[in-house]
Design a protein around this motif. Structure first.
Motif, PDB file in Angstrom:
ATOM      1  N   LEU A   7     -49.453  27.610  57.816  1.00 24.49           N
ATOM      2  CA  LEU A   7     -50.219  28.508  58.676  1.00 24.49           C
ATOM      3  C   LEU A   7     -50.161  28.025  60.120  1.00 24.49           C
ATOM      4  CD1 LEU A   7     -53.384  29.098  56.462  1.00 24.49           C
ATOM      5  CD2 LEU A   7     -51.438  30.633  56.783  1.00 24.49           C
ATOM      6  N   VAL A   8     -49.954  28.944  61.052  1.00 25.04           N
ATOM      7  CA  VAL A   8     -49.882  28.608  62.473  1.00 25.04           C
ATOM      8  C   VAL A   8     -51.182  27.978  62.953  1.00 25.04           C
ATOM      9  CG1 VAL A   8     -49.753  29.630  64.788  1.00 25.04           C
ATOM     10  CG2 VAL A   8     -48.091  30.270  63.057  1.00 25.04           C
ATOM     11  N   LYS A   9     -52.325  28.457  62.413  1.00 21.92           N
ATOM     12  CA  LYS A   9     -53.607  27.897  62.862  1.00 21.92           C
ATOM     13  C   LYS A   9     -53.792  26.452  62.399  1.00 21.92           C
ATOM     14  CE  LYS A   9     -56.161  30.233  59.190  1.00 21.92           C
ATOM     15  NZ  LYS A   9     -57.173  31.246  58.911  1.00 21.92           N
ATOM     16  N   GLU A  10     -52.999  26.002  61.419  1.00 21.51           N
ATOM     17  CA  GLU A  10     -53.063  24.613  60.960  1.00 21.51           C
ATOM     18  C   GLU A  10     -52.054  23.720  61.681  1.00 21.51           C
ATOM     19  OE1 GLU A  10     -52.658  24.530  56.718  1.00 21.51           O
ATOM     20  OE2 GLU A  10     -54.462  25.734  56.411  1.00 21.51           O
ATOM     21  N   GLN A  11     -50.870  24.263  61.967  1.00 17.58           N
ATOM     22  CA  GLN A  11     -49.832  23.466  62.626  1.00 17.58           C
ATOM     23  C   GLN A  11     -48.798  24.388  63.265  1.00 17.58           C
ATOM     24  OE1 GLN A  11     -47.756  20.822  59.992  1.00 17.58           O
ATOM     25  NE2 GLN A  11     -46.167  20.383  61.458  1.00 17.58           N
ATOM     26  N   LEU A  12     -48.445  24.087  64.517  1.00 17.99           N
ATOM     27  CA  LEU A  12     -47.390  24.833  65.195  1.00 17.99           C
ATOM     28  C   LEU A  12     -46.045  24.161  64.918  1.00 17.99           C
ATOM     29  CD1 LEU A  12     -49.000  25.515  68.677  1.00 17.99           C
ATOM     30  CD2 LEU A  12     -48.383  27.209  66.959  1.00 17.99           C
ATOM     31  N   PRO A  13     -44.965  24.937  64.844  1.00 18.28           N
ATOM     32  CA  PRO A  13     -43.652  24.322  64.664  1.00 18.28           C
ATOM     33  C   PRO A  13     -43.214  23.594  65.939  1.00 18.28           C
ATOM     34  CG  PRO A  13     -43.417  26.681  64.956  1.00 18.28           C
ATOM     35  CD  PRO A  13     -44.878  26.397  64.888  1.00 18.28           C
ATOM     36  N   GLU A  14     -42.274  22.706  65.799  1.00 21.17           N
ATOM     37  CA  GLU A  14     -41.703  21.983  66.928  1.00 21.17           C
ATOM     38  C   GLU A  14     -41.052  22.986  67.878  1.00 21.17           C
ATOM     39  OE1 GLU A  14     -38.042  18.869  67.440  1.00 21.17           O
ATOM     40  OE2 GLU A  14     -39.247  18.762  65.613  1.00 21.17           O
ATOM     41  N   LYS A  15     -41.249  22.790  69.180  1.00 21.12           N
ATOM     42  CA  LYS A  15     -40.679  23.703  70.171  1.00 21.12           C
ATOM     43  C   LYS A  15     -39.149  23.674  70.098  1.00 21.12           C
ATOM     44  CE  LYS A  15     -42.744  23.913  74.265  1.00 21.12           C
ATOM     45  NZ  LYS A  15     -43.199  25.286  74.324  1.00 21.12           N
ATOM     46  N   GLY A  16     -38.525  24.867  70.119  1.00 19.78           N
ATOM     47  CA  GLY A  16     -37.074  24.990  70.147  1.00 19.78           C
ATOM     48  C   GLY A  16     -36.372  24.868  68.806  1.00 19.78           C
ATOM     49  N   ASN A  27     -43.710  40.841  57.815  1.00 23.44           N
ATOM     50  CA  ASN A  27     -42.293  40.907  58.163  1.00 23.44           C
ATOM     51  C   ASN A  27     -41.746  39.521  58.483  1.00 23.44           C
ATOM     52  OD1 ASN A  27     -42.237  43.803  58.081  1.00 23.44           O
ATOM     53  ND2 ASN A  27     -43.327  43.775  60.027  1.00 23.44           N
ATOM     54  N   GLU A  28     -40.490  39.259  58.073  1.00 20.07           N
ATOM     55  CA  GLU A  28     -39.821  37.991  58.358  1.00 20.07           C
ATOM     56  C   GLU A  28     -39.085  38.067  59.682  1.00 20.07           C
ATOM     57  OE1 GLU A  28     -37.010  36.382  55.576  1.00 20.07           O
ATOM     58  OE2 GLU A  28     -38.554  36.040  54.091  1.00 20.07           O
ATOM     59  N   HIS A  29     -39.156  36.984  60.450  1.00 15.61           N
ATOM     60  CA  HIS A  29     -38.445  36.895  61.728  1.00 15.61           C
ATOM     61  C   HIS A  29     -37.751  35.539  61.794  1.00 15.61           C
ATOM     62  CE1 HIS A  29     -40.632  40.399  63.320  1.00 15.61           C
ATOM     63  NE2 HIS A  29     -41.672  39.892  62.673  1.00 15.61           N
ATOM     64  N   TYR A  30     -36.493  35.541  62.208  1.00 13.91           N
ATOM     65  CA  TYR A  30     -35.766  34.298  62.453  1.00 13.91           C
ATOM     66  C   TYR A  30     -35.941  34.004  63.931  1.00 13.91           C
ATOM     67  CZ  TYR A  30     -33.976  34.892  57.808  1.00 13.91           C
ATOM     68  OH  TYR A  30     -33.895  35.020  56.454  1.00 13.91           O
ATOM     69  N   CYS A  31     -36.747  33.002  64.233  1.00 14.80           N
ATOM     70  CA  CYS A  31     -37.131  32.761  65.614  1.00 14.80           C
ATOM     71  C   CYS A  31     -37.403  31.281  65.851  1.00 14.80           C
ATOM     72  CB  CYS A  31     -38.363  33.593  65.954  1.00 14.80           C
ATOM     73  SG  CYS A  31     -39.801  33.330  64.879  1.00 14.80           S
ATOM     74  N   PHE A  32     -37.812  30.981  67.079  1.00 17.45           N
ATOM     75  CA  PHE A  32     -38.241  29.628  67.427  1.00 17.45           C
ATOM     76  C   PHE A  32     -39.342  29.723  68.462  1.00 17.45           C
ATOM     77  CE2 PHE A  32     -34.780  30.663  70.308  1.00 17.45           C
ATOM     78  CZ  PHE A  32     -35.206  30.201  71.542  1.00 17.45           C
ATOM     79  N   CYS A  46     -36.177  34.987  69.752  1.00 17.04           N
ATOM     80  CA  CYS A  46     -35.187  35.302  68.726  1.00 17.04           C
ATOM     81  C   CYS A  46     -34.185  34.156  68.604  1.00 17.04           C
ATOM     82  CB  CYS A  46     -34.468  36.591  69.108  1.00 17.04           C
ATOM     83  SG  CYS A  46     -33.105  37.029  68.016  1.00 17.04           S
ATOM     84  N   SER A  47     -33.906  33.718  67.378  1.00 20.93           N
ATOM     85  CA  SER A  47     -32.951  32.631  67.150  1.00 20.93           C
ATOM     86  C   SER A  47     -31.520  33.024  67.510  1.00 20.93           C
ATOM     87  CB  SER A  47     -32.988  32.185  65.684  1.00 20.93           C
ATOM     88  OG  SER A  47     -34.189  31.530  65.403  1.00 20.93           O
ATOM     89  N   LEU A  48     -31.204  34.302  67.451  1.00 17.70           N
ATOM     90  CA  LEU A  48     -29.845  34.764  67.730  1.00 17.70           C
ATOM     91  C   LEU A  48     -29.606  34.988  69.217  1.00 17.70           C
ATOM     92  CD1 LEU A  48     -27.154  35.615  66.486  1.00 17.70           C
ATOM     93  CD2 LEU A  48     -28.073  37.919  66.259  1.00 17.70           C
ATOM     94  N   THR A  49     -30.527  35.675  69.895  1.00 14.20           N
ATOM     95  CA  THR A  49     -30.310  36.047  71.297  1.00 14.20           C
ATOM     96  C   THR A  49     -31.097  35.202  72.290  1.00 14.20           C
ATOM     97  OG1 THR A  49     -32.108  37.667  71.336  1.00 14.20           O
ATOM     98  CG2 THR A  49     -29.926  38.442  70.608  1.00 14.20           C
ATOM     99  N   GLY A  50     -32.169  34.571  71.852  1.00 10.29           N
ATOM    100  CA  GLY A  50     -33.024  33.805  72.751  1.00 10.29           C
ATOM    101  C   GLY A  50     -34.034  34.674  73.492  1.00 10.29           C
ATOM    102  N   SER A  51     -34.011  35.973  73.233  1.00  6.52           N
ATOM    103  CA  SER A  51     -34.937  36.894  73.897  1.00  6.52           C
ATOM    104  C   SER A  51     -36.356  36.719  73.368  1.00  6.52           C
ATOM    105  CB  SER A  51     -34.505  38.342  73.643  1.00  6.52           C
ATOM    106  OG  SER A  51     -33.221  38.567  74.155  1.00  6.52           O
ATOM    107  N   GLY A  52     -37.329  36.984  74.240  1.00  5.48           N
ATOM    108  CA  GLY A  52     -38.728  36.913  73.838  1.00  5.48           C
ATOM    109  C   GLY A  52     -39.076  37.993  72.831  1.00  5.48           C
ATOM    110  N   LEU A  53     -39.912  37.663  71.865  1.00  4.22           N
ATOM    111  CA  LEU A  53     -40.340  38.602  70.836  1.00  4.22           C
ATOM    112  C   LEU A  53     -41.825  38.891  70.994  1.00  4.22           C
ATOM    113  CD1 LEU A  53     -38.598  36.952  67.756  1.00  4.22           C
ATOM    114  CD2 LEU A  53     -37.810  38.947  69.036  1.00  4.22           C
ATOM    115  N   ILE A  54     -42.195  40.125  70.787  1.00  4.22           N
ATOM    116  CA  ILE A  54     -43.607  40.505  70.842  1.00  4.22           C
ATOM    117  C   ILE A  54     -44.097  40.563  69.402  1.00  4.22           C
ATOM    118  CG2 ILE A  54     -45.269  42.227  71.612  1.00  4.22           C
ATOM    119  CD1 ILE A  54     -43.173  43.075  73.712  1.00  4.22           C
ATOM    120  N   ILE A  55     -44.358  39.382  68.850  1.00  2.00           N
ATOM    121  CA  ILE A  55     -44.829  39.254  67.473  1.00  2.00           C
ATOM    122  C   ILE A  55     -45.951  38.224  67.435  1.00  2.00           C
ATOM    123  CG2 ILE A  55     -42.666  39.920  66.360  1.00  2.00           C
ATOM    124  CD1 ILE A  55     -42.084  36.938  65.915  1.00  2.00           C
TER     125      ILE A  55
END
Length: 65
Positions: A7-16, A27-32, A46-55
């Motif tokens: 859960l994001v509220k418990e732990q954030l993933p490592e940046k990048g 919904n599933e998203h491949y992102c960072f 987005c992991s593919l394009t690097g564009s910002g996602l509104i999610i």
């Protein structure tokens, strides 16, 4: 145990580092998490394009290699 979502509220993933994120609608998203200098930044890109996602990622796992 290794493939359980965190859960994001418990732990954030490592940046990048690529993740599979699940949004509030299931919904599933491949992102960072944005790799900017701000340690509190919670922008998703987005992991593919690097564009910002509104999610809103609510849970995630690191992308398996």
């Amino acid at each position: 145990m290794e493939n359980e979502f965190i859960l994001v509220k418990e732990q954030l993933p490592e940046k990048g580092k690529d993740i599979i994120g699940i949004d509030e609608d299931g919904n599933e998203h491949y992102c960072f998490r944005c790799a900017c200098h701000n340690p509190k930044c919670r922008e998703w890109r987005c992991s593919l394009t690097g564009s910002g996602l509104i999610i809103d990622v609510v849970k995630w796992i690191y992308e398996p290699k």
